[in-house]
Design an enzyme around this catalytic site. Structure first.
Site, PDB file in Angstrom:
ATOM      1  N   SER A 117      -9.384   1.828  -2.230  1.00  0.00           N
ATOM      2  CA  SER A 117      -9.368   0.375  -2.385  1.00  0.00           C
ATOM      3  C   SER A 117      -8.750  -0.020  -3.737  1.00  0.00           C
ATOM      4  O   SER A 117      -7.547   0.124  -3.920  1.00  0.00           O
ATOM      5  CB  SER A 117     -10.782  -0.179  -2.200  1.00  0.00           C
TER       6      SER A 117
ATOM      7  N   HIS B  71      -7.605  -1.656   3.387  1.00  0.00           N
ATOM      8  CA  HIS B  71      -8.526  -2.160   4.422  1.00  0.00           C
ATOM      9  C   HIS B  71      -7.788  -3.064   5.403  1.00  0.00           C
ATOM     10  O   HIS B  71      -8.280  -4.129   5.793  1.00  0.00           O
ATOM     11  CB  HIS B  71      -9.696  -2.922   3.778  1.00  0.00           C
TER      12      HIS B  71
END
Length: 242
Positions: free
Chosen positions: A134, A170
Site C-alpha cells: 500500500s 488496492h
C-alpha cells in the site's frame, strides 16, 4: 549478495494474519526475499512502519512475522527519534527493505525530514530489494491515490519517484481507487500508471516494469495510460506464486 539490478516489488499484499502470530509474511514478501539472491546465510530484512507512526504493536508484530519466516530482522523507527545512529548504514546493510502501509503522505514527509528519501535511492541503486504494501508501494512511484487526507481519496504526487509512473494500490479492493486513478491519468495529474489488485505485486528492474505476480487466485495488475483526454486501461495477467 544483493539483487543484480535496482529492484522494486511494489505490492497490495505480502502480509496476512498469522496462524500463531498477529502477522505473517506471505508469498509476495517471500518472493521479494528470493529476488535478493541470498545464499549461505540468513536473509536480512528491515521493516519500516513510519506510515503508522511506528505503532509499537505493529513493530512487534512485524518482528514476530520475520522471526517465523526465518529472516534476520531489524527495523527503522523514526518516532520519537531514529532508533539507530546511522540510518544509511542500517538500510544499506539489508537484503530487503519492507515498508508497511498507512499514511503515505506522512511517511514521505517524515522520511524527507530525516534524509531517508536519499538513502532509499542509494539502497535501490545498490541492489537492496525495496518492497512493501500500500503506502509501501506508492512511495517508490511518482504518486497515485491515497486516503492519507481522509476517507475520500485524493491524489498524492510527491512520491520518491524511483519509478517514473503512477501507482494504483488496492485497485479491486476499494471502490474509489480505480475511477480516481483513471481520472488522474486522464488529466495528467499522474503519469502512466501500474496498478495492483489486492494480493498482487508489480516487479520493476531499474525503471522498467517486468511482470506482475500474485499470491491470490484470479487477481490481476493493470496498466493505465493517457490517450488524448482519456485513460485507457490494459489488464496485465499476474503470474501466480506458490
Amino acid at each position: 549478495m544483493t539483487a543484480d539490478a535496482p529492484t522494486v516489488l511494489a505490492t497490495s499484499g505480502g502480509i496476512r494474519s498469522g496462524r500463531h502470530t498477529y502477522f505473517e509474511f506471505s508469498e509476495l514478501t517471500q518472493f521479494a526475499v528470493e529476488l535478493a539472491g541470498v545464499t549461505g546465510r540468513t536473509p536480512r530484512i528491515c521493516t519500516i512502519s513510519t506510515a503508522l507512526g511506528d505503532n509499537p504493536h505493529v513493530l512487534h508484530s512485524l518482528a514476530e512475522a520475520a522471526r517465523v519466516a526465518g529472516y534476520e530482522h531489524s527495523h527503522l523507527q523514526l518516532f520519537p527519534m531514529p532508533n539507530v545512529p546511522d540510518i544509511a548504514g542500517q538500510l544499506l546493510s539489508q537484503d530487503v527493505i519492507w515498508v508497511m502501509g498507512g499514511s503515505v503522505a506522512n511517511l514521505l514527509a517524515v522520511w524527507r525530514v530525516h534524509g531517508v528519501d536519499t538513502v532509499m535511492r542509494e539502497a535501490w541503486q545498490a541492489g537492496v530489494v525495496l518492497t512493501g504494501v500500500s503506502a509501501g508501494s506508492l512511495c517508490w512511484h511518482v504518486g497515485g491515490t491515497t486516503d492519507s487526507y481522509g476517507p475520500d481519496l485524493r491524489p498524492v504526487t510527491n512520491g520518491l519517484g524511483l519509478l517514473p509512473y503512477g501507482n494504483g494500490v488496492h485497485y479491486d479492493g476499494e471502490a474509489q481507487r480505480r475511477p480516481l486513478l483513471q481520472r488522474l491519468v486522464a488529466d495528467g495529474t499522474v503519469p502512466e500508471s501500474y496498478c495492483s489488485d489486492d494480493g498482487v505485486g508489480l516487479l520493476y528492474r531499474g525503471t522498467a516494469f517486468v511482470e506482475a505476480v500474485a499470491e491470490i487466485d484470479g487477481a490481476s495488475a493493470y496498466h493505465v495510460a493517457r490517450e488524448g483526454n482519456s485513460a485507457v486501461e490494459t489488464v496485465i495477467e499476474a503470474r501466480r506464486l506458490h
